[in-house]
Design an enzyme around this catalytic site. Sequence first.
Site, short mmCIF file in Angstrom:
data_model
loop_
_atom_site.label_atom_id
_atom_site.label_comp_id
_atom_site.label_asym_id
_atom_site.label_seq_id
_atom_site.Cartn_x
_atom_site.Cartn_y
_atom_site.Cartn_z
N ASN A 49 29.81 121.15 -4.72
CA ASN A 49 29.97 120.40 -5.94
C ASN A 49 30.08 122.32 -7.11
O ASN A 49 30.16 122.94 -7.03
CB ASN A 49 28.94 120.26 -6.64
CG ASN A 49 27.72 120.00 -6.17
OD1 ASN A 49 28.15 121.11 -5.49
ND2 ASN A 49 26.99 120.76 -6.89
N GLU A 51 30.32 123.52 -10.62
CA GLU A 51 29.55 123.23 -12.34
C GLU A 51 29.93 124.65 -13.30
O GLU A 51 30.67 125.69 -12.84
CB GLU A 51 27.85 123.08 -12.33
CG GLU A 51 27.48 122.49 -11.80
CD GLU A 51 25.75 122.62 -11.60
OE1 GLU A 51 25.06 123.30 -12.14
OE2 GLU A 51 25.64 120.47 -11.00
N CYS A 60 32.39 116.72 -9.21
CA CYS A 60 31.11 116.91 -7.64
C CYS A 60 32.12 117.26 -6.37
O CYS A 60 33.38 117.55 -6.29
CB CYS A 60 31.66 115.22 -7.75
SG CYS A 60 30.47 114.62 -9.61
N GLU A 62 33.20 115.14 -3.84
CA GLU A 62 33.42 115.05 -3.25
C GLU A 62 35.22 114.45 -3.51
O GLU A 62 35.85 114.63 -3.17
CB GLU A 62 33.04 113.03 -3.62
CG GLU A 62 31.72 112.90 -2.75
CD GLU A 62 30.56 113.10 -3.41
OE1 GLU A 62 30.83 114.56 -4.50
OE2 GLU A 62 30.03 112.60 -3.85
N CYS A 93 28.94 109.59 -6.95
CA CYS A 93 28.45 108.77 -8.56
C CYS A 93 29.75 107.94 -8.86
O CYS A 93 30.92 107.92 -7.67
CB CYS A 93 29.05 110.23 -9.64
SG CYS A 93 30.21 110.78 -9.75
N CYS A 96 33.38 109.90 -8.97
CA CYS A 96 33.82 109.75 -7.31
C CYS A 96 34.59 108.57 -6.74
O CYS A 96 34.77 108.19 -5.60
CB CYS A 96 32.50 110.65 -6.36
SG CYS A 96 33.21 112.47 -7.20
N1 THU Z 1 27.13 116.27 -7.57
C1 THU Z 1 27.65 115.51 -6.68
O1 THU Z 1 28.93 116.54 -6.07
N2 THU Z 1 28.47 113.85 -5.76
C2 THU Z 1 27.34 112.77 -6.02
O2 THU Z 1 27.67 112.70 -5.20
C3 THU Z 1 26.72 113.85 -6.76
C4 THU Z 1 26.50 114.78 -8.27
C5 THU Z 1 27.09 117.08 -8.29
C6 THU Z 1 27.33 116.73 -9.53
C7 THU Z 1 26.53 117.98 -10.62
O3 THU Z 1 27.01 119.52 -10.28
C8 THU Z 1 24.95 118.05 -9.58
O4 THU Z 1 25.49 117.12 -8.31
C9 THU Z 1 23.92 117.74 -10.32
O5 THU Z 1 24.34 115.61 -11.04
#
Ligand code: THU
Length: 141
Positions: A49, A51, A60, A62, A93, A96
Amino acid sequence: MDEELCGEKKAELLEAALKARENAYAPYSRFQVGAALLADDGKIYTGCNVENASYGLAVCAERVAVFQAVLNGARSFRAMAVVAALDEPVPPCGACRQVLAEFAPEMPLFMGNLQGKISCLKVKDLLPYAFGPDKLMEDKG
Ligand code: THU
């Protein structure tokens, strides 16, 4: 969970996802996620991920893995692993799930945590009644 779905590359994929997680850029949520996607040609594409100070721009792990694969010409996928530091395996999520369903609704998704607890479900079972490319083909307008 169906162990039959989980191919012989399961351990390799989970390891690749754990390694990718180490590069997660998550200074705001502190929630680090790693993903690894096995393409039909046997190559593994990874993602973490990423940010942003503008919070809504976070992507994310994925989706980073899928986009990385597509960038490199892959279109068909056999399996994905995703890992995070939770008590239970991390579920992807909704956004994704939609992106994964575009390319690989039949694909098994190994969801894991750092202790090696793993669940496995097909993408289509994580996103039933999905809006996919078939719906656009069927447009009667
Ligand atoms: N996130 C992912 O990368 N994958 C997931 O399956 C759930 C959430 C990340 C997005 C964000 O950077 C952090 O987790 C918190 O939501």
